[in-house]
Design a protein around this motif. Structure first.
Motif, PDB file in Angstrom:
ATOM      1  N   ALA A  34       0.827  -1.208   0.000  1.00  0.00           N
ATOM      2  CA  ALA A  34       0.000   0.000   0.000  1.00  0.00           C
ATOM      3  C   ALA A  34       0.860   1.255   0.000  1.00  0.00           C
ATOM      4  O   ALA A  34       0.559   2.230  -0.702  1.00  0.00           O
ATOM      5  CB  ALA A  34      -0.927  -0.011   1.218  1.00  0.00           C
ATOM      6  N   LEU A  35       1.953   1.231   0.777  1.00  0.00           N
ATOM      7  CA  LEU A  35       2.841   2.391   0.827  1.00  0.00           C
ATOM      8  C   LEU A  35       3.499   2.641  -0.521  1.00  0.00           C
ATOM      9  O   LEU A  35       3.564   3.784  -0.995  1.00  0.00           O
ATOM     10  CB  LEU A  35       3.900   2.172   1.908  1.00  0.00           C
ATOM     11  N   VAL A  36       3.970   1.580  -1.180  1.00  0.00           N
ATOM     12  CA  VAL A  36       4.620   1.733  -2.481  1.00  0.00           C
ATOM     13  C   VAL A  36       3.627   2.210  -3.524  1.00  0.00           C
ATOM     14  O   VAL A  36       3.918   3.109  -4.334  1.00  0.00           O
ATOM     15  CB  VAL A  36       5.278   0.406  -2.899  1.00  0.00           C
ATOM     16  N   VAL A  37       2.418   1.632  -3.531  1.00  0.00           N
ATOM     17  CA  VAL A  37       1.395   2.035  -4.500  1.00  0.00           C
ATOM     18  C   VAL A  37       1.015   3.492  -4.305  1.00  0.00           C
ATOM     19  O   VAL A  37       0.895   4.269  -5.264  1.00  0.00           O
ATOM     20  CB  VAL A  37       0.166   1.117  -4.392  1.00  0.00           C
ATOM     21  N   HIS A  38       0.825   3.889  -3.041  1.00  0.00           N
ATOM     22  CA  HIS A  38       0.458   5.281  -2.769  1.00  0.00           C
ATOM     23  C   HIS A  38       1.584   6.229  -3.177  1.00  0.00           C
ATOM     24  O   HIS A  38       1.323   7.282  -3.767  1.00  0.00           O
ATOM     25  CB  HIS A  38       0.144   5.440  -1.279  1.00  0.00           C
ATOM     26  N   SER A  39       2.818   5.859  -2.869  1.00  0.00           N
ATOM     27  CA  SER A  39       3.942   6.710  -3.262  1.00  0.00           C
ATOM     28  C   SER A  39       4.040   6.833  -4.766  1.00  0.00           C
ATOM     29  O   SER A  39       4.275   7.924  -5.303  1.00  0.00           O
ATOM     30  CB  SER A  39       5.256   6.134  -2.692  1.00  0.00           C
ATOM     31  N   ASN A  40       3.837   5.715  -5.479  1.00  0.00           N
ATOM     32  CA  ASN A  40       3.848   5.765  -6.947  1.00  0.00           C
ATOM     33  C   ASN A  40       2.754   6.679  -7.478  1.00  0.00           C
ATOM     34  O   ASN A  40       2.954   7.418  -8.449  1.00  0.00           O
ATOM     35  CB  ASN A  40       3.673   4.358  -7.512  1.00  0.00           C
ATOM     36  N   TYR A  41       1.576   6.607  -6.850  1.00  0.00           N
ATOM     37  CA  TYR A  41       0.465   7.451  -7.299  1.00  0.00           C
ATOM     38  C   TYR A  41       0.788   8.932  -7.103  1.00  0.00           C
ATOM     39  O   TYR A  41       0.606   9.751  -8.015  1.00  0.00           O
ATOM     40  CB  TYR A  41      -0.795   7.075  -6.522  1.00  0.00           C
ATOM     41  N   VAL A  42       1.295   9.265  -5.900  1.00  0.00           N
ATOM     42  CA  VAL A  42       1.624  10.668  -5.618  1.00  0.00           C
ATOM     43  C   VAL A  42       2.741  11.154  -6.532  1.00  0.00           C
ATOM     44  O   VAL A  42       2.668  12.264  -7.097  1.00  0.00           O
ATOM     45  CB  VAL A  42       2.017  10.825  -4.140  1.00  0.00           C
ATOM     46  N   ILE A  43       3.769  10.327  -6.721  1.00  0.00           N
ATOM     47  CA  ILE A  43       4.881  10.725  -7.580  1.00  0.00           C
ATOM     48  C   ILE A  43       4.421  10.839  -9.026  1.00  0.00           C
ATOM     49  O   ILE A  43       4.860  11.730  -9.767  1.00  0.00           O
ATOM     50  CB  ILE A  43       6.033   9.720  -7.435  1.00  0.00           C
ATOM     51  N   LEU A  96      12.068   7.037  -5.675  1.00  0.00           N
ATOM     52  CA  LEU A  96      11.684   6.951  -4.265  1.00  0.00           C
ATOM     53  C   LEU A  96      10.924   5.669  -3.928  1.00  0.00           C
ATOM     54  O   LEU A  96      11.219   5.027  -2.911  1.00  0.00           O
ATOM     55  CB  LEU A  96      10.861   8.187  -3.886  1.00  0.00           C
ATOM     56  N   PRO A  97       9.909   5.228  -4.720  1.00  0.00           N
ATOM     57  CA  PRO A  97       9.206   3.989  -4.349  1.00  0.00           C
ATOM     58  C   PRO A  97      10.132   2.782  -4.269  1.00  0.00           C
ATOM     59  O   PRO A  97       9.977   1.939  -3.381  1.00  0.00           O
ATOM     60  CB  PRO A  97       8.157   3.821  -5.464  1.00  0.00           C
ATOM     61  N   TYR A  98      11.099   2.717  -5.195  1.00  0.00           N
ATOM     62  CA  TYR A  98      12.018   1.576  -5.167  1.00  0.00           C
ATOM     63  C   TYR A  98      12.941   1.644  -3.953  1.00  0.00           C
ATOM     64  O   TYR A  98      13.265   0.611  -3.349  1.00  0.00           O
ATOM     65  CB  TYR A  98      12.832   1.537  -6.459  1.00  0.00           C
ATOM     66  N   LEU A  99      13.361   2.868  -3.615  1.00  0.00           N
ATOM     67  CA  LEU A  99      14.178   3.017  -2.410  1.00  0.00           C
ATOM     68  C   LEU A  99      13.371   2.656  -1.168  1.00  0.00           C
ATOM     69  O   LEU A  99      13.878   2.021  -0.236  1.00  0.00           O
ATOM     70  CB  LEU A  99      14.696   4.456  -2.307  1.00  0.00           C
ATOM     71  N   GLU A 100      12.076   3.076  -1.153  1.00  0.00           N
ATOM     72  CA  GLU A 100      11.219   2.716  -0.021  1.00  0.00           C
ATOM     73  C   GLU A 100      11.077   1.204   0.085  1.00  0.00           C
ATOM     74  O   GLU A 100      11.196   0.623   1.165  1.00  0.00           O
ATOM     75  CB  GLU A 100       9.842   3.355  -0.180  1.00  0.00           C
ATOM     76  N   PHE A 101      10.801   0.582  -1.058  1.00  0.00           N
ATOM     77  CA  PHE A 101      10.614  -0.871  -1.051  1.00  0.00           C
ATOM     78  C   PHE A 101      11.896  -1.577  -0.592  1.00  0.00           C
ATOM     79  O   PHE A 101      11.850  -2.512   0.207  1.00  0.00           O
ATOM     80  CB  PHE A 101      10.223  -1.344  -2.452  1.00  0.00           C
ATOM     81  N   GLY A 102      13.046  -1.107  -1.101  1.00  0.00           N
ATOM     82  CA  GLY A 102      14.308  -1.711  -0.691  1.00  0.00           C
ATOM     83  C   GLY A 102      14.583  -1.510   0.789  1.00  0.00           C
ATOM     84  O   GLY A 102      15.042  -2.427   1.478  1.00  0.00           O
ATOM     85  N   GLY A 103      14.290  -0.281   1.287  1.00  0.00           N
ATOM     86  CA  GLY A 103      14.490  -0.017   2.700  1.00  0.00           C
ATOM     87  C   GLY A 103      13.595  -0.876   3.584  1.00  0.00           C
ATOM     88  O   GLY A 103      14.033  -1.428   4.596  1.00  0.00           O
TER      89      GLY A 103
END
Length: 437
Positions: free
Chosen positions: A31-40, A171-178
């Motif tokens: 959900a966090l990655v999807v939301h970040s992708n949407y905002v970005i 950013l989403p990929y960095l979030e997912f990796g983190g």
């Protein structure tokens, strides 16, 4: 007395909890990655739109800015605030103006551009600007520079996207990796913690098993010693042997109970309405008759008020009482130790309260806070799981509560167990129970 069977509630196994927690973390991560992708994506689209608008403004105003003095200040102000890469070329591809591409305009003198226009020979810096313009065209289609009212194209505006958009795209990929890295370290830490807890639990379980088996085994050893010392023949010695054999049977029965109790820990046994007083008195009576074998100068007093039938599991409740009494005996530090066991019915709260008090050594605030933790013990030997098992039996199996209501170092400890009594178990008069002893 008629008994009613209480349907045990279903409980999730610990493994199920781990699976649900893991799934919740995965869903939260997705959900966090999807939301970040949407905002970005929204920011990227808005940034592209803004860049396109500014690039079209450049395409329209470039000629006017060159010819109209009134337009030049506006043109310069807009150009000063541009934060995305932009290159203006003529129709032959020779750069005429650029911004935010990493090449300062003053580093490419006008003479190089005039040579490129007249002879076609391109300096390395001019070629580099052209290469940047081609890379920008792969991001956005160039916009033609035209004179208003005339169809001829005078040049092209090549533009890209702001650096912040390029950074946000990762950013989403960095979030997912983190998050993945945190999950890996978290799982490793959780695994290490669980391994340590399991070692502690096994050690505590071994101590508790020895603790539970110690009393009947010590008693059996005492009875066998008496049998060896009994003189042969005669009615009186035979009666004594029968008495000792009966006590040995009680100890063997207790050993069977200990094995059965440990088997009950992995399931939810059914609760039935019964005489709680009789079960508590049986557990107390077992210890009272064996105090000499335990080497304790302790007296046990009992006080049982009339109580209604209580839904409980006899073997597990006896285990609770025995653990509390054994801990009270172990805490005895005075020449005349005293333990008081009482049962009372609290009608306003619809609970039966079992209270076990002693005048032993008591506990400090830290010991009291950790008393119910698995593996915690104030003794070098003995229980490390007793009170933890008491809490599990009372809370999880009987939906009751257990707490240390009072403990003063040097004066003693009082443990209170409360068992709920549903409406269906309440008679018109709660007159069951045994008199005080």
């Amino acid at each position: 007395m008629a008994t009613r069977q209480q349907k045990p509630a279903r409980a999730l196994r610990p493994s199920h909890y781990k699976i649900y927690i893991f799934l919740a973390i995965v869903l939260l991560t997705v959900a966090l990655v999807v939301h970040s992708n949407y905002v970005i994506g929204r920011l990227n689209a808005e940034s592209r739109s803004l860049c396109t608008v500014l690039a079209r403004f450049f395409a329209v105003s470039t000629i006017q800015a060159a010819e109209d003095p009134m337009v030049r200040p506006i043109f310069r102000e807009v150009a000063r605030n541009i934060t995305f890469p932009l290159v203006v070329t003529d129709m032959r591809g020779i750069p005429r103006a650029w911004k935010e591409i990493g090449i300062p305009p003053e580093s490419v003198p006008d003479s190089l551009l005039e040579v490129a226009e007249s002879t076609g020979r391109l300096a390395p810096s001019v070629k580099r600007i052209q290469e940047i313009a081609r890379r920008l065209d792969r991001v956005n289609r160039p916009i033609a520079v035209v004179r208003l009212g005339q169809p001829d194209t005078l040049g092209l505006i090549h533009y890209g996207e702001p650096p912040v958009v390029r950074q946000l795209r990762w950013l989403p990929y960095l979030e997912f990796g983190g998050i993945l890295l945190l999950l890996v370290f978290g799982f490793a830490g959780f695994r290490s913690l669980m391994t340590g807890e399991q070692r502690l639990l096994w050690a505590a379980l071994a101590k508790e098993t020895a603790h539970q088996l110690g009393t009947p085994l010590s008693s059996l050893m005492g009875w066998t010693a008496l049998l060896r010392d009994a003189p042969p023949g005669g009615e009186r010695p035979r009666a004594r042997v029968e008495e000792i054999a009966a006590e040995m049977d009680r100890d063997l029965d207790r050993l069977n109970k200990v094995a059965s109790r440990f088997a009950q820990l992995g399931s939810l046994p059914p609760l039935r309405d019964g005489d709680l007083t009789a079960s508590v008195a049986a557990a107390v009576g077992y210890f009272r008759s064996r105090l000499p074998q335990l080497g304790s100068a302790v007296t046990i007093e009992e006080r049982y008020d009339p109580i209604p039938p209580v839904p409980f599991h006899p073997q597990l409740i006896e285990w609770v009482v025995e653990n509390l009494i054994k801990n009270a005996i172990d805490a005895a530090d005075k020449p005349a130790g005293r333990i008081e066991v009482s049962l009372a019915w609290v009608q306003a709260e619809r609970v039966v309260r079992l209270r076990v008090s002693d005048n032993g050594r008591g506990m400090s605030a830290e010991e009291r806070r950790r008393a119910f933790d698995a593996g915690f013990s104030t003794k070098r030997r003995g229980w490390g799981l007793g009170l933890a098992l008491v809490r599990r039996v009372v809370r999880e199996y009987h939906r009751g509560s257990v707490s240390i209501v009072e403990s003063v170092p040097g004066k003693g400890t009082t443990v209170l167990v409360s068992l709920p009594v549903p409406h269906r178990s309440l008679p018109e008069r709660a007159d069951s129970g045994s008199p005080s002893r």
